[in-house]
Design a protein around this motif. Structure first.
Motif, PDB file in Angstrom:
ATOM      1  N   ALA A  71     -13.484  -1.504  -3.285  1.00 38.81           N
ATOM      2  CA  ALA A  71     -12.453  -2.391  -3.840  1.00 38.81           C
ATOM      3  C   ALA A  71     -12.891  -2.955  -5.193  1.00 38.81           C
ATOM      4  CB  ALA A  71     -12.151  -3.517  -2.857  1.00 38.81           C
ATOM      5  N   PHE A  72     -14.109  -3.491  -5.242  1.00 38.93           N
ATOM      6  CA  PHE A  72     -14.586  -4.080  -6.495  1.00 38.93           C
ATOM      7  C   PHE A  72     -14.843  -3.002  -7.551  1.00 38.93           C
ATOM      8  CE2 PHE A  72     -16.232  -7.767  -3.795  1.00 38.93           C
ATOM      9  CZ  PHE A  72     -15.121  -8.553  -4.102  1.00 38.93           C
ATOM     10  N   LYS A  73     -15.273  -1.842  -7.122  1.00 30.38           N
ATOM     11  CA  LYS A  73     -15.544  -0.755  -8.062  1.00 30.38           C
ATOM     12  C   LYS A  73     -14.299  -0.395  -8.860  1.00 30.38           C
ATOM     13  CE  LYS A  73     -16.844   4.165  -8.178  1.00 30.38           C
ATOM     14  NZ  LYS A  73     -17.278   5.327  -7.364  1.00 30.38           N
ATOM     15  N   TRP A  74     -13.128  -0.445  -8.214  1.00 30.74           N
ATOM     16  CA  TRP A  74     -11.894  -0.030  -8.876  1.00 30.74           C
ATOM     17  C   TRP A  74     -11.033  -1.198  -9.325  1.00 30.74           C
ATOM     18  CZ3 TRP A  74     -12.429   4.309 -10.910  1.00 30.74           C
ATOM     19  CH2 TRP A  74     -13.192   5.303 -10.292  1.00 30.74           C
ATOM     20  N   ARG A 120      -5.748   3.387  -9.437  1.00 30.76           N
ATOM     21  CA  ARG A 120      -6.867   2.751  -8.748  1.00 30.76           C
ATOM     22  C   ARG A 120      -6.907   3.144  -7.272  1.00 30.76           C
ATOM     23  NH1 ARG A 120      -6.598  -3.211 -11.706  1.00 30.76           N
ATOM     24  NH2 ARG A 120      -8.398  -2.844 -13.082  1.00 30.76           N
ATOM     25  N   LEU A 121      -5.752   3.166  -6.644  1.00 28.88           N
ATOM     26  CA  LEU A 121      -5.702   3.535  -5.229  1.00 28.88           C
ATOM     27  C   LEU A 121      -6.085   4.999  -5.035  1.00 28.88           C
ATOM     28  CD1 LEU A 121      -2.466   1.642  -4.109  1.00 28.88           C
ATOM     29  CD2 LEU A 121      -4.834   1.078  -3.510  1.00 28.88           C
ATOM     30  N   LYS A 122      -5.651   5.845  -5.947  1.00 28.30           N
ATOM     31  CA  LYS A 122      -6.015   7.259  -5.857  1.00 28.30           C
ATOM     32  C   LYS A 122      -7.524   7.439  -5.945  1.00 28.30           C
ATOM     33  CE  LYS A 122      -5.445  11.712  -8.187  1.00 28.30           C
ATOM     34  NZ  LYS A 122      -4.804  12.429  -9.318  1.00 28.30           N
ATOM     35  N   SER A 129      -9.120  -8.161   0.381  1.00 27.37           N
ATOM     36  CA  SER A 129      -7.824  -8.358   1.050  1.00 27.37           C
ATOM     37  C   SER A 129      -6.680  -7.820   0.199  1.00 27.37           C
ATOM     38  CB  SER A 129      -7.597  -9.848   1.343  1.00 27.37           C
ATOM     39  OG  SER A 129      -8.589 -10.343   2.209  1.00 27.37           O
ATOM     40  N   GLN A 130      -6.724  -8.105  -1.096  1.00 29.02           N
ATOM     41  CA  GLN A 130      -5.703  -7.585  -2.008  1.00 29.02           C
ATOM     42  C   GLN A 130      -5.711  -6.060  -1.984  1.00 29.02           C
ATOM     43  OE1 GLN A 130      -6.810  -7.491  -6.055  1.00 29.02           O
ATOM     44  NE2 GLN A 130      -4.727  -7.718  -6.863  1.00 29.02           N
ATOM     45  N   TYR A 131      -6.895  -5.483  -2.024  1.00 32.13           N
ATOM     46  CA  TYR A 131      -7.033  -4.035  -1.996  1.00 32.13           C
ATOM     47  C   TYR A 131      -6.471  -3.450  -0.701  1.00 32.13           C
ATOM     48  CZ  TYR A 131      -9.413   0.443  -1.210  1.00 32.13           C
ATOM     49  OH  TYR A 131      -9.692   1.743  -0.910  1.00 32.13           O
ATOM     50  N   SER A 132      -6.823  -4.026   0.437  1.00 32.56           N
ATOM     51  CA  SER A 132      -6.379  -3.501   1.736  1.00 32.56           C
ATOM     52  C   SER A 132      -4.859  -3.565   1.878  1.00 32.56           C
ATOM     53  CB  SER A 132      -7.046  -4.283   2.873  1.00 32.56           C
ATOM     54  OG  SER A 132      -8.446  -4.095   2.855  1.00 32.56           O
ATOM     55  N   ARG A 133      -4.257  -4.656   1.407  1.00 29.40           N
ATOM     56  CA  ARG A 133      -2.791  -4.782   1.497  1.00 29.40           C
ATOM     57  C   ARG A 133      -2.107  -3.718   0.643  1.00 29.40           C
ATOM     58  NH1 ARG A 133      -4.056 -10.341   1.213  1.00 29.40           N
ATOM     59  NH2 ARG A 133      -3.582 -10.360  -1.032  1.00 29.40           N
ATOM     60  N   ALA A 134      -2.583  -3.543  -0.592  1.00 27.79           N
ATOM     61  CA  ALA A 134      -1.989  -2.539  -1.479  1.00 27.79           C
ATOM     62  C   ALA A 134      -2.178  -1.143  -0.907  1.00 27.79           C
ATOM     63  CB  ALA A 134      -2.607  -2.645  -2.874  1.00 27.79           C
ATOM     64  N   PHE A 135      -3.352  -0.881  -0.362  1.00 25.57           N
ATOM     65  CA  PHE A 135      -3.652   0.433   0.208  1.00 25.57           C
ATOM     66  C   PHE A 135      -2.727   0.736   1.388  1.00 25.57           C
ATOM     67  CE2 PHE A 135      -5.866   3.703   2.510  1.00 25.57           C
ATOM     68  CZ  PHE A 135      -6.566   4.418   1.547  1.00 25.57           C
ATOM     69  N   LYS A 136      -2.523  -0.232   2.267  1.00 27.02           N
ATOM     70  CA  LYS A 136      -1.695  -0.005   3.453  1.00 27.02           C
ATOM     71  C   LYS A 136      -0.228   0.155   3.079  1.00 27.02           C
ATOM     72  CE  LYS A 136      -1.272  -1.299   8.248  1.00 27.02           C
ATOM     73  NZ  LYS A 136      -1.873  -2.081   9.363  1.00 27.02           N
ATOM     74  N   ARG A 137       0.215  -0.579   2.054  1.00 29.73           N
ATOM     75  CA  ARG A 137       1.602  -0.414   1.613  1.00 29.73           C
ATOM     76  C   ARG A 137       1.847   1.003   1.139  1.00 29.73           C
ATOM     77  NH1 ARG A 137       1.106  -5.652  -0.717  1.00 29.73           N
ATOM     78  NH2 ARG A 137       0.552  -4.697  -2.727  1.00 29.73           N
ATOM     79  N   GLN A 138       0.859   1.601   0.514  1.00 27.98           N
ATOM     80  CA  GLN A 138       1.038   2.941  -0.035  1.00 27.98           C
ATOM     81  C   GLN A 138       0.841   4.043   0.996  1.00 27.98           C
ATOM     82  OE1 GLN A 138      -1.750   5.151  -2.924  1.00 27.98           O
ATOM     83  NE2 GLN A 138      -0.173   4.345  -4.296  1.00 27.98           N
ATOM     84  N   ASN A 150     -12.051   0.497 -13.926  1.00 30.46           N
ATOM     85  CA  ASN A 150     -12.873  -0.286 -13.001  1.00 30.46           C
ATOM     86  C   ASN A 150     -13.148  -1.699 -13.506  1.00 30.46           C
ATOM     87  OD1 ASN A 150     -14.574   0.321 -15.081  1.00 30.46           O
ATOM     88  ND2 ASN A 150     -16.236   1.113 -13.818  1.00 30.46           N
ATOM     89  N   ASP A 151     -12.478  -2.093 -14.580  1.00 35.10           N
ATOM     90  CA  ASP A 151     -12.611  -3.448 -15.128  1.00 35.10           C
ATOM     91  C   ASP A 151     -11.527  -4.331 -14.514  1.00 35.10           C
ATOM     92  OD1 ASP A 151     -12.607  -5.773 -16.744  1.00 35.10           O
ATOM     93  OD2 ASP A 151     -13.349  -4.660 -18.466  1.00 35.10           O
ATOM     94  N   TYR A 152     -11.942  -5.409 -13.843  1.00 31.07           N
ATOM     95  CA  TYR A 152     -10.969  -6.274 -13.166  1.00 31.07           C
ATOM     96  C   TYR A 152      -9.988  -6.914 -14.134  1.00 31.07           C
ATOM     97  CZ  TYR A 152     -13.415 -10.421 -14.891  1.00 31.07           C
ATOM     98  OH  TYR A 152     -13.953 -11.378 -15.703  1.00 31.07           O
ATOM     99  N   ARG A 153     -10.321  -6.950 -15.427  1.00 35.14           N
ATOM    100  CA  ARG A 153      -9.427  -7.577 -16.415  1.00 35.14           C
ATOM    101  C   ARG A 153      -8.255  -6.683 -16.792  1.00 35.14           C
ATOM    102  NH1 ARG A 153     -13.290  -8.457 -21.280  1.00 35.14           N
ATOM    103  NH2 ARG A 153     -13.780  -6.308 -20.643  1.00 35.14           N
ATOM    104  N   LEU A 154      -8.310  -5.398 -16.441  1.00 37.98           N
ATOM    105  CA  LEU A 154      -7.267  -4.463 -16.860  1.00 37.98           C
ATOM    106  C   LEU A 154      -5.911  -4.898 -16.335  1.00 37.98           C
ATOM    107  CD1 LEU A 154      -6.428  -1.838 -18.251  1.00 37.98           C
ATOM    108  CD2 LEU A 154      -6.939  -0.640 -16.103  1.00 37.98           C
ATOM    109  N   SER A 155      -4.977  -5.069 -17.249  1.00 41.17           N
ATOM    110  CA  SER A 155      -3.607  -5.489 -16.949  1.00 41.17           C
ATOM    111  C   SER A 155      -2.755  -5.054 -18.133  1.00 41.17           C
ATOM    112  CB  SER A 155      -3.538  -7.013 -16.796  1.00 41.17           C
ATOM    113  OG  SER A 155      -3.835  -7.646 -18.032  1.00 41.17           O
TER     114      SER A 155
END
Length: 303
Positions: free
Chosen positions: A269-272, A247-249, A278-287, A208-213
């Motif tokens: 979205a921010f929690k995960w 994250r999506l799961k 918008s980034q979250y919604s696009r990734a979610f819909k792609r999956q 849930n840390d936005y820095r995770l990469s």
């Protein structure tokens, strides 16, 4: 002892304080190099600031290798490379232990500041049994946290206290005592699990840390990005894709939870760790083929 930004004076002072290092200035910026040695009852603490392109630890017959350098990064990012297969970056607040008997390069990413505590190499070896001679020190254990807090106190150049010889001996003993369990905790993590499983455990810890990469994960695990990528390639999946899928799961589970007040799409979205909805919604819909709100409304897509 302190110096100004003259490269010749810097080279001389670094050799006097730290041993045989060679500095290559950054050709695109005026050189900055300042080093001050504070003597705390016989324990040396060097306060270092530089924007050099590279500072290289060379092995020679003349070198002074009686110390290990316990480093706390206080500003900027410093890259380290032992010229073999190990490299890492030290970010503000992170610690590393370096053995003066080894060759390694330090690569500042712009202007950096750090302190370097000069610990007796012989005393460390007697206490630890062996030397973890090159690498970051985890703060995941209580010992690591206490060690970090101690170095943070030593990083204040104008601290209103002096130190006697007994103080210096006590500091060295306290630092050594904390180093041992901090390093053993890291070794246990590394030996306990294969690299892929260890990486997955770190990912769940920081999910849930936005820095995770991949870059963030490699730094936390004290391994190179190449090594991290290879650990995931064996299963035909990239580390970035693994993080996104997890994250999506987790977000899908939150979307259909009925045991608590529904969370907003933005909160989920921010929690995960998504940077924006918008980034979250696009990734979610792609999956899934559905938007998060459509998924929430559709009972048949429950996990």
């Amino acid at each position: 002892m302190s110096i100004n930004t003259d490269l010749h004076q810097w080279d001389h002072a670094v050799r006097e304080i730290c041993g045989d290092f060679t500095t290559t200035p950054n050709p695109s910026a005026p050189f900055i190099g300042q080093i001050k040695l504070k003597n705390l009852g016989g324990l040396g603490v060097a306060h270092i600031e530089t924007n050099a392109q590279r500072v290289e630890r060379r092995i020679s017959d003349r070198q002074n290798d009686e110390h290990c350098f316990l480093i706390l990064q206080t500003q900027g990012v410093m890259g380290f490379d032992n010229k073999h297969d190990s490299e890492f970056e030290l970010h503000p607040g992170e610690m590393a232990l370096m053995d003066s008997a080894l060759a390694f390069d330090m690569i500042p990413r712009g202007l950096v500041r750090q302190i370097s505590v000069h610990l007796s190499r012989d005393r460390l070896q007697q206490s630890l049994g062996r030397l973890a001679s090159f690498g970051k020190i985890s703060q995941s254990s209580l010992s690591g946290q206490l060690l970090h807090n101690m170095l943070l106190q030593l990083s204040f150049e104008n601290a209103p206290f002096s130190a006697s010889t007994p103080d210096g001996c006590a500091l060295q003993e306290a630092i050594t005592a904390l180093l041992k369990p901090a390093l053993e905790n890291q070794d246990a993590d590394a030996a306990e699990l294969p690299l892929r499983l260890l990486a997955e455990r770190y990912i769940r810890r920081y999910l849930n840390d936005y820095r995770l990469s991949p870059e963030f994960l490699a730094r936390e695990m004290n391994i190179s990005k190449r090594k991290l990528y290879r650990a995931f390639e064996h299963n035909g999946e990239s580390v970035a894709r693994y993080i996104l899928n997890l994250r999506l799961k987790q977000s899908r589970m939150d979307l259909i939870r009925t045991d608590q007040e529904p969370q907003t799409i933005t909160d989920i979205a921010f929690k995960w760790g998504f940077s924006d909805v918008s980034q979250y919604s696009r990734a979610f819909k792609r999956q899934t083929g559905l938007s998060p709100s459509e998924y929430r409304q559709s009972r048949e897509y429950r996990l």
